[in-house]
Write an enzyme that holds these catalytic residues in place. Structure first.
Site, PDB file in Angstrom:
ATOM      1  CG  ASP A  58      -1.824   1.197   1.291  1.00  0.00           C
ATOM      2  OD1 ASP A  58      -2.864   1.132   0.612  1.00  0.00           O
ATOM      3  OD2 ASP A  58      -1.501   2.204   1.961  1.00  0.00           O
ATOM      4  CE1 TYR A  63       0.308   7.753   2.707  1.00  0.00           C
ATOM      5  CE2 TYR A  63       0.757   5.495   2.085  1.00  0.00           C
ATOM      6  CZ  TYR A  63      -0.066   6.435   2.682  1.00  0.00           C
ATOM      7  OH  TYR A  63      -1.249   6.025   3.244  1.00  0.00           O
ATOM      8  CE  LYS A  88      -3.911   4.531   0.557  1.00  0.00           C
ATOM      9  NZ  LYS A  88      -2.476   4.441   0.917  1.00  0.00           N
ATOM     10  CG  HIS A 119      -4.815   9.552   0.345  1.00  0.00           C
ATOM     11  ND1 HIS A 119      -3.467   9.561   0.141  1.00  0.00           N
ATOM     12  CD2 HIS A 119      -4.974   9.015   1.579  1.00  0.00           C
ATOM     13  CE1 HIS A 119      -2.846   9.058   1.196  1.00  0.00           C
ATOM     14  NE2 HIS A 119      -3.744   8.725   2.086  1.00  0.00           N
TER      15      HIS A 119
HETATM   16  N1  LIG Z   1      -5.775   6.061   3.665  1.00  0.00           N
HETATM   17  C1  LIG Z   1      -5.305   6.763   4.677  1.00  0.00           C
HETATM   18  O1  LIG Z   1      -5.726   7.904   4.937  1.00  0.00           O
HETATM   19  C2  LIG Z   1      -4.247   6.141   5.539  1.00  0.00           C
HETATM   20  C3  LIG Z   1      -3.921   6.734   6.769  1.00  0.00           C
HETATM   21  C4  LIG Z   1      -2.973   6.109   7.565  1.00  0.00           C
HETATM   22  C5  LIG Z   1      -2.352   4.945   7.126  1.00  0.00           C
HETATM   23  N2  LIG Z   1      -2.659   4.408   5.903  1.00  0.00           N
HETATM   24  C6  LIG Z   1      -1.976   3.156   5.407  1.00  0.00           C
HETATM   25  O2  LIG Z   1      -2.051   2.173   6.430  1.00  0.00           O
HETATM   26  C7  LIG Z   1      -0.747   1.736   6.766  1.00  0.00           C
HETATM   27  C8  LIG Z   1      -0.686   1.317   8.226  1.00  0.00           C
HETATM   28  O3  LIG Z   1      -1.049   2.363   9.085  1.00  0.00           O
HETATM   29  P1  LIG Z   1       0.010   3.228   9.921  1.00  0.00           P
HETATM   30  O4  LIG Z   1       1.344   3.230   9.256  1.00  0.00           O
HETATM   31  O5  LIG Z   1      -0.657   4.540  10.175  1.00  0.00           O
HETATM   32  O6  LIG Z   1       0.079   2.499  11.314  1.00  0.00           O
HETATM   33  P2  LIG Z   1       0.250   1.016  11.899  1.00  0.00           P
HETATM   34  O7  LIG Z   1       0.591   0.052  10.825  1.00  0.00           O
HETATM   35  O8  LIG Z   1      -0.937   0.790  12.748  1.00  0.00           O
HETATM   36  O9  LIG Z   1       1.440   1.227  12.882  1.00  0.00           O
HETATM   37  C9  LIG Z   1       2.748   1.457  12.465  1.00  0.00           C
HETATM   38  C10 LIG Z   1       3.577   1.634  13.740  1.00  0.00           C
HETATM   39  O10 LIG Z   1       3.504   0.409  14.505  1.00  0.00           O
HETATM   40  C11 LIG Z   1       4.828  -0.072  14.708  1.00  0.00           C
HETATM   41  N3  LIG Z   1       4.746  -1.553  14.612  1.00  0.00           N
HETATM   42  C12 LIG Z   1       4.675  -2.305  13.498  1.00  0.00           C
HETATM   43  N4  LIG Z   1       4.606  -3.618  13.793  1.00  0.00           N
HETATM   44  C13 LIG Z   1       4.627  -3.705  15.147  1.00  0.00           C
HETATM   45  C14 LIG Z   1       4.607  -4.790  16.053  1.00  0.00           C
HETATM   46  N5  LIG Z   1       4.529  -6.056  15.620  1.00  0.00           N
HETATM   47  N6  LIG Z   1       4.658  -4.521  17.376  1.00  0.00           N
HETATM   48  C15 LIG Z   1       4.720  -3.251  17.821  1.00  0.00           C
HETATM   49  N7  LIG Z   1       4.759  -2.167  17.008  1.00  0.00           N
HETATM   50  C16 LIG Z   1       4.717  -2.392  15.674  1.00  0.00           C
HETATM   51  C17 LIG Z   1       5.672   0.543  13.613  1.00  0.00           C
HETATM   52  O11 LIG Z   1       6.994   0.707  14.041  1.00  0.00           O
HETATM   53  P3  LIG Z   1       8.296   0.451  13.102  1.00  0.00           P
HETATM   54  O12 LIG Z   1       7.964   0.881  11.718  1.00  0.00           O
HETATM   55  O13 LIG Z   1       9.316   1.339  13.760  1.00  0.00           O
HETATM   56  O14 LIG Z   1       8.609  -0.998  13.198  1.00  0.00           O
HETATM   57  C18 LIG Z   1       5.007   1.911  13.445  1.00  0.00           C
HETATM   58  O15 LIG Z   1       5.460   2.815  14.447  1.00  0.00           O
HETATM   59  C19 LIG Z   1       0.118   2.959   6.410  1.00  0.00           C
HETATM   60  O16 LIG Z   1       1.489   2.653   6.363  1.00  0.00           O
HETATM   61  C20 LIG Z   1      -0.500   3.362   5.122  1.00  0.00           C
HETATM   62  O17 LIG Z   1      -0.051   2.505   4.071  1.00  0.00           O
HETATM   63  C21 LIG Z   1      -3.611   4.988   5.132  1.00  0.00           C
END
Ligand SMILES: NC(=O)c1ccc[n+]([C@@H]2O[C@H](COP(=O)([O-])OP(=O)(O)OC[C@H]3O[C@@H](n4cnc5c(N)ncnc54)[C@H](OP(=O)(O)O)[C@@H]3O)[C@@H](O)[C@H]2O)c1
Length: 272
Positions: A58, A63, A88, A119
């Site tokens: 994704d 990004y 997106k 997005h």
């Molecule tokens: N459409 C939208 O508006 C939107 C908004 C937000 C996100 N997204 C998409 O969704 C994806 C995921 O959401 P997100 O990046 O916001 O947050 P997330 O995946 O919920 O959390 C990422 C965080 O969790 C940590 N993490 C990962 N695996 C872990 C584990 N097993 N144990 C503990 N901590 C862990 C990561 O640290 P490290 O990286 O330091 O390991 C990072 O700090 C994004 O990357 C993006 O592609 C879309």
């Protein structure tokens, strides 16, 4: 009520569960998030993710990492055809949809993507005009599927009413704490796949319900959270740039949560 749409069939690509989108594409239920991963850290993370078995990445124009994602995909040795790629359109690119998509394809180094999302909703009528461009891009073969992100059911119904084409996917914030069966049902009955984002940012991984279930299966609370998404047939796209976490987050197909455990996790959403 579209009963057939509720009977979404879980299929499998290379041993990974997938959902069939309304247009016929197969979307792996586990994807790899790349927001806030940039430069070599993004490249390394995507290579590690593909090696760990993820077959769905994704990204987004916003990004600023499509070139790294594309390079990682090529260098990984995993055939393009085996990887589902989402990007997106930022709503401020309304009116410039096709040049923005061309830039995404160029950055990623691919002829077409698998899913293109708006997005978040552009203001007012621009949402419909952007959606018409999405339909045109899909018809031109530049993306296999089209969808939205951060849309309400009413906003998706508006697109359907105006164009006769529903989004195939809506990517929204989702986690046990945000679990809302009514919202999930709104998607299912329209045949729209719910894709959850930020599974961890809104989760207390020390919650005793999650740690207790994790212990019972010999896994981590993070794996329980992702497995819970998959068993609800909600797409999960965890992000990590940490090699160990990248691997652990993908290792969720060797255990199954019981119905009772699913209900206990669902109940974490009831406080909201
Ligand atoms: N459409 C939208 O508006 C939107 C908004 C937000 C996100 N997204 C998409 O969704 C994806 C995921 O959401 P997100 O990046 O916001 O947050 P997330 O995946 O919920 O959390 C990422 C965080 O969790 C940590 N993490 C990962 N695996 C872990 C584990 N097993 N144990 C503990 N901590 C862990 C990561 O640290 P490290 O990286 O330091 O390991 C990072 O700090 C994004 O990357 C993006 O592609 C879309």
């Amino acid at each position: 009520m579209a009963h057939d749409a509720e009977e979404k069939i879980m299929t499998s690509i290379d041993g990974q569960p997938a959902v069939t989108l309304a247009g016929g594409s197969e979307m792996p239920l586990l994807g790899f998030g790349t927001w806030q991963a940039r430069g070599s850290s993004c490249y390394d993370a995507v290579v590690a993710a593909l090696q760990a078995g993820y077959r769905h990445i994704d990204t987004a124009t916003m990004y600023a990492n499509e070139a790294e994602v594309g390079r990682a995909l090529r260098d990984s040795g995993v055939p393009r055809s085996e990887v589902f790629i989402t990007t997106k359109l930022p709503p401020d690119r309304a009116g410039h949809e096709s040049s923005t998509l061309r830039a995404s394809l160029h950055g990623l180094g691919v002829d077409a993507i698998d899913l293109w999302l708006i997005h978040w909703p552009p203001a007012g009528r621009r949402s419909v005009s952007v959606w018409r461009e999405f339909i045109a891009a899909r018809d031109a073969g530049l993306t296999k599927a089209i969808g939205v992100s951060n849309y309400s059911a009413a906003q998706m119904d508006e697109l359907d009413k105006e164009t006769g084409q529903r989004p195939e996917v809506n990517q929204i914030r989702w986690s046990p704490a945000l679990h809302d069966p009514a919202v999930h049902q709104q998607h299912r009955k329209r045949g729209i796949v719910l894709e959850g984002y930020s599974p961890f940012k809104t989760t207390n991984l020390n919650d005793p319900t999650l740690t207790g279930i994790a212990e019972a299966h010999g896994v981590t609370a993070a794996q329980v959270v992702l497995r819970w998404h998959i068993q609800h047939e909600i797409v999960a796209i965890p992000k990590s740039v940490t090699p160990h976490r990248i691997r652990v987050n993908a290792d969720i197909f060797g255990f199954t949560l019981t119905t009772e455990q699913m209900t206990q996790i669902d109940a974490l959403g009831h406080t909201h």
